[in-house]
Design a protein around this motif. Sequence first.
Motif, short mmCIF file in Angstrom:
data_model
loop_
_atom_site.label_atom_id
_atom_site.label_comp_id
_atom_site.label_asym_id
_atom_site.label_seq_id
_atom_site.Cartn_x
_atom_site.Cartn_y
_atom_site.Cartn_z
N LEU A 90 9.93 17.22 -39.61
CA LEU A 90 10.36 17.14 -38.11
C LEU A 90 9.41 17.31 -37.30
CD1 LEU A 90 12.73 16.45 -36.16
CD2 LEU A 90 13.51 18.91 -36.35
N TYR A 91 9.28 16.50 -35.98
CA TYR A 91 8.39 16.67 -35.13
C TYR A 91 9.14 16.51 -33.73
CZ TYR A 91 4.12 16.15 -32.14
OH TYR A 91 3.14 16.08 -31.23
N PHE A 92 8.96 17.62 -32.87
CA PHE A 92 9.58 17.58 -31.48
C PHE A 92 8.67 16.84 -30.57
CE2 PHE A 92 13.04 20.76 -33.01
CZ PHE A 92 14.17 19.88 -32.87
N MET A 93 9.22 16.17 -29.77
CA MET A 93 8.54 15.69 -28.35
C MET A 93 9.47 15.91 -27.52
SD MET A 93 6.26 12.11 -29.05
CE MET A 93 5.79 12.21 -27.27
N ASP A 94 8.92 16.27 -26.00
CA ASP A 94 9.51 16.16 -24.69
C ASP A 94 9.44 14.61 -24.42
OD1 ASP A 94 10.41 18.99 -24.67
OD2 ASP A 94 8.84 19.86 -23.46
N CYS A 95 10.54 14.34 -23.49
CA CYS A 95 10.57 13.08 -23.02
C CYS A 95 9.72 12.59 -21.94
CB CYS A 95 12.10 12.65 -22.67
SG CYS A 95 12.62 13.67 -21.08
N ASP A 96 8.82 13.39 -21.51
CA ASP A 96 7.79 13.15 -20.55
C ASP A 96 6.41 13.66 -20.90
OD1 ASP A 96 8.03 15.92 -20.52
OD2 ASP A 96 8.68 16.24 -18.43
N ASP A 97 6.10 13.72 -22.18
CA ASP A 97 4.64 14.00 -22.69
C ASP A 97 4.22 12.93 -23.58
OD1 ASP A 97 4.76 16.42 -21.23
OD2 ASP A 97 5.58 17.33 -23.28
N VAL A 98 3.05 12.74 -24.06
CA VAL A 98 2.43 11.91 -24.89
C VAL A 98 1.80 12.57 -26.02
CG1 VAL A 98 2.49 10.16 -23.10
CG2 VAL A 98 0.32 11.50 -23.55
#
Length: 343
Positions: A90-98
């Motif tokens: 599992l890898y999390f991202m925020d919805c405003d990062d790249v």
Amino acid sequence: MSSTVTIGIPVFQAKDYIEATMQSALSQTYPNIEFLIVDDCGNDGTIGIIEQLQKNHPRGQHIRILRNEQNMGVGPSRNLIIDEAKGNYLYFMDCDDVIEPNTIELMVEAILQNDADIVYASYERIDNVNNEPTKQFVYSALSVCQPEAFAKHVFKNYGKFQVSVCNWLADLTFLRENGLKFIDAIFWEDMVFTYELVIRVRRAVLLPNITYHYLCHPNSLSNYQDRKIIYKDEILKNISTIGYLKRKCHDFRSKTYAPYMCYDLEMNSFYIICHILKHQLRISPSFSDEELHQCMQFPLSLSDIARFKHKRASNLALWLIAHQPTSVFMLIIKALGRKKGVL
């Protein structure tokens, strides 16, 4: 590499950023990825953009959208991702990062080669609030495999370690078997999760590669630098989060990382108090000196500190400060704040 990865992205009111975020995720060089999106009931058209990618992008069939019944916040949304993810990792991202195109490929390689529970990579912070220069946070390459060693490394080097839950890749079985979930908090749920995660890690890897670009913008939940009024309730929620972790310290007081963990938490309380004092004219309603004093209560007893093999003097000093009368306590805090340049 046959292992599958879930990239989990909680989404709320991110229409100006989500296209770039999704494109960076969909452009990964690693082939076996599930893109798991949790719609947290926004109304600005963000999910519509993702649905178009689901229909039209070559990897669109690997995008899966889950929807909360009501706005839950990022913590519960990430818990849903942990429960529903179909990947091995599992890898999390925020919805405003790249992220960089080879992010997942680098991390999968590292986690497999080291038989690790988790791998962290380096990142950079791009400030679009105060237009400050981009800051890079680069780890030295490291593999940690001794019991309690990773937690000790993290707490000992707390100022250099990210408490965000983005930009690491973790074995999903490890997360689930340890019951790792986010607490129901609006602020600093990442910090609590990080503390509870690192103390359970058996083997970890740190990578010097910068793979994540954290975009700090005026609408970010964690930023209120440009506000005329900072509401006391928000700060109290931060204090409550630190208090939750302090209460946990008693369970870990015999661990090798305990002296560093206690010191970090108490210093967090100190910096919160300094922040309140520095911005007290903008905080509504105001804090009393007694409330600030209560914030600094030390998590362990004097006898616990006496048994520490490391950071004994530093923790003792903080314990003594916390146990002064409120008037004396405030004088000491203000003097230390000025000395450290935060007041």
